[in-house]
Design an enzyme around this catalytic site. Structure first.
Site, short mmCIF file in Angstrom:
data_model
loop_
_atom_site.label_atom_id
_atom_site.label_comp_id
_atom_site.label_asym_id
_atom_site.label_seq_id
_atom_site.Cartn_x
_atom_site.Cartn_y
_atom_site.Cartn_z
N HIS A 160 0.85 -1.19 0.00
CA HIS A 160 0.00 0.00 0.00
C HIS A 160 0.88 1.24 0.00
O HIS A 160 1.95 1.24 0.61
CB HIS A 160 -0.90 -0.02 1.25
N ASP A 283 -11.12 1.30 -1.52
CA ASP A 283 -10.28 2.28 -0.82
C ASP A 283 -11.16 3.17 0.06
O ASP A 283 -10.90 4.36 0.22
CB ASP A 283 -9.44 3.13 -1.79
#
Ligand code: MN
Length: 320
Positions: A160, A283
């Site tokens: 990430h 997200d």
């Protein structure tokens, strides 16, 4: 809107643990209050927006910054406590939530042990690493015990983004940060650093050592699917056991749709990777569940391919 019966698992969905966040109060990382509120919610508000977007399960991961940015001892202690609290939150709604661990990467052997504990004792599905570890890319050999353990356990590691390291930030983004503060983050800085992280994992030989390790990139691959032909062409040689760069990328990476609901980026990603390596993610709360599922459903993909992306591929990769 056509009716949808696919089971939907979203796998880059964030929350904040107040005790971990308290370690980062000195950082310039203020978010809008409505986002902060959503990050702290692991109940009604979150579940309502999941229902509105027809998201059945969120695989939860801590929003950055996390334990990558702490001193080793603190990182180990905070990772354990944070993962234990996440396990409790998942246990309150096990049909709606699953977990990705935070890892104390500043202490790599302890991080490998914590990953194993999270998978075997807490039922987590893998781990999310947020950016560099105190300025170091993950391909350094000191971090390889983490990859060895993930490969043995058969769980993926999600690479990430995080805000770029200060030296990069100053040269690349500082002069435009007053007018476009998003540039150093989701607009470009996240992508540039995370794509570099992925490229380094391949060129360092880490994935030759751990050929079964699966890494996940969000945002439809941080622009790498678009670049594979050019990278292969200019490297012009095998990078790992006779394989080209793109061979290794296709063997060791899965990509998610997090925060990149683009028909053209999805078409490129599927063309390069095959549909079996594309997974759904939103997200949340930085993007909307409903925007994500509505977008995927309006694509021209077959119902079978939509079902794979929405949940089937995640079930296989995360053993759910
Ligand atoms: Mn994210």
């Amino acid at each position: 809107m056509e009716s949808r019966t696919s089971f939907t698992i979203a796998i880059e969905e964030h929350y904040n643990d107040p005790d971990l966040v308290a370690h980062f109060t000195g950082l310039d990382r203020t978010r809008p209050p409505h986002i902060e509120k959503k990050l702290l919610d692991l109940g009604e508000l979150r579940l309502r927006e999941m229902d509105e977007g027809a998201v059945d399960i969120q695989v939860l991961s801590h929003a950055g910054p996390t334990t990558q940015k702490l001193e080793p001892e603190t990182a180990v202690r905070m990772a354990k406590a944070t993962n234990d609290r996440l396990a409790q939150s998942v246990a309150r709604a096990p049909d709606r939530f699953a977990g990705f661990a935070v890892l104390p990467t500043p202490a790599p052997e302890a991080a490998a042990d914590e990953l194993e504990r999270c998978v075997t004792e807490l039922g987590f599905k893998g781990a999310v690493v947020n950016g560099l570890t105190n300025g170091k890319f993950l391909d350094e050999r000191q971090f390889w015990p983490i990859f060895a353990r993930a490969e043995t356990l058969g769980v993926p590691i999600y690479l990430h983004p995080a805000l770029p390291s200060p030296a990069v930030d100053k040269v690349y983004y500082d002069s435009l940060s007053a007018t476009f503060p998003e540039l150093r983050g989701p607009v470009w800085g996240f992508t540039a650093e995370t794509a570099t992280q992925a490229i380094r994992m391949i060129l360092s030989g880490a994935l030759s050592e751990y050929p079964k390790l699966q890494l996940i990139l969000g945002h439809l691959g941080e622009a790498l699917p678009f670049m594979l032909w050019r990278i292969d062409d200019l490297l012009a040689r095998p990078v790992s056991d006779g394989m080209t760069f793109s061979d290794v990328f296709r063997r060791n990476f899965h990509l998610t749709t997090s925060g990149n609901f683009s028909d053209t980026a999805l078409a490129c990603s599927i063309a390069e990777m095959g549909v079996d390596r594309i997974l759904f993610a939103v997200d949340w709360p930085f993007a909307s569940n409903k925007a994500g599922t509505d977008w995927l459903m309006q694509t021209t993909l077959s119902d079978g391919d939509k079902a794979k992306i929405l949940g089937g591929n995640a079930k296989r990769l995360l053993k759910m």
